[in-house]
Scaffold this motif. Structure first.
Motif: not given
Length: 92
Positions: A44, A73-75, A77-79, A81-82, A86
């Protein structure tokens, strides 16, 4: 100062952990200007946590150092990016 230190981000990069993260980052700055963040366990992340990372990264750059990642972690990287962070955090 050592050449590089590794800091484990744990599972949470969020507002609830901001004070603890800040203290850890400040301790890292006392040791070196080159920090590797181990973020493999991050499940998170929120805006406050990523803002803290941006400030930490900028401070390292200001002192001639830098921030690198060990298995973000993917979490995370995704956050990042959003939130459009990033690229600045080197996670793109």
């Amino acid at each position: 100062m050592t050449s590089k230190t590794t800091y484990d981000c744990g599972e949470q990069l969020n507002i609830a952990e901001a004070a603890s993260l800040y203290a850890g980052f400040q301790n890292s700055l006392k040791l070196t200007s080159h920090v590797e963040l181990n973020a493999a366990d991050v499940v998170k992340a929120d805006t406050a946590g990523l803002q803290l990372l941006v400030a930490f990264s900028r401070e390292l750059a200001r002192t001639g150092g830098g921030l690198t990642w060990s298995e973000p972690s993917q979490a995370l990287v995704e956050t990042a990016s959003l939130l459009g962070l990033d690229g600045e955090l080197g996670l793109a």
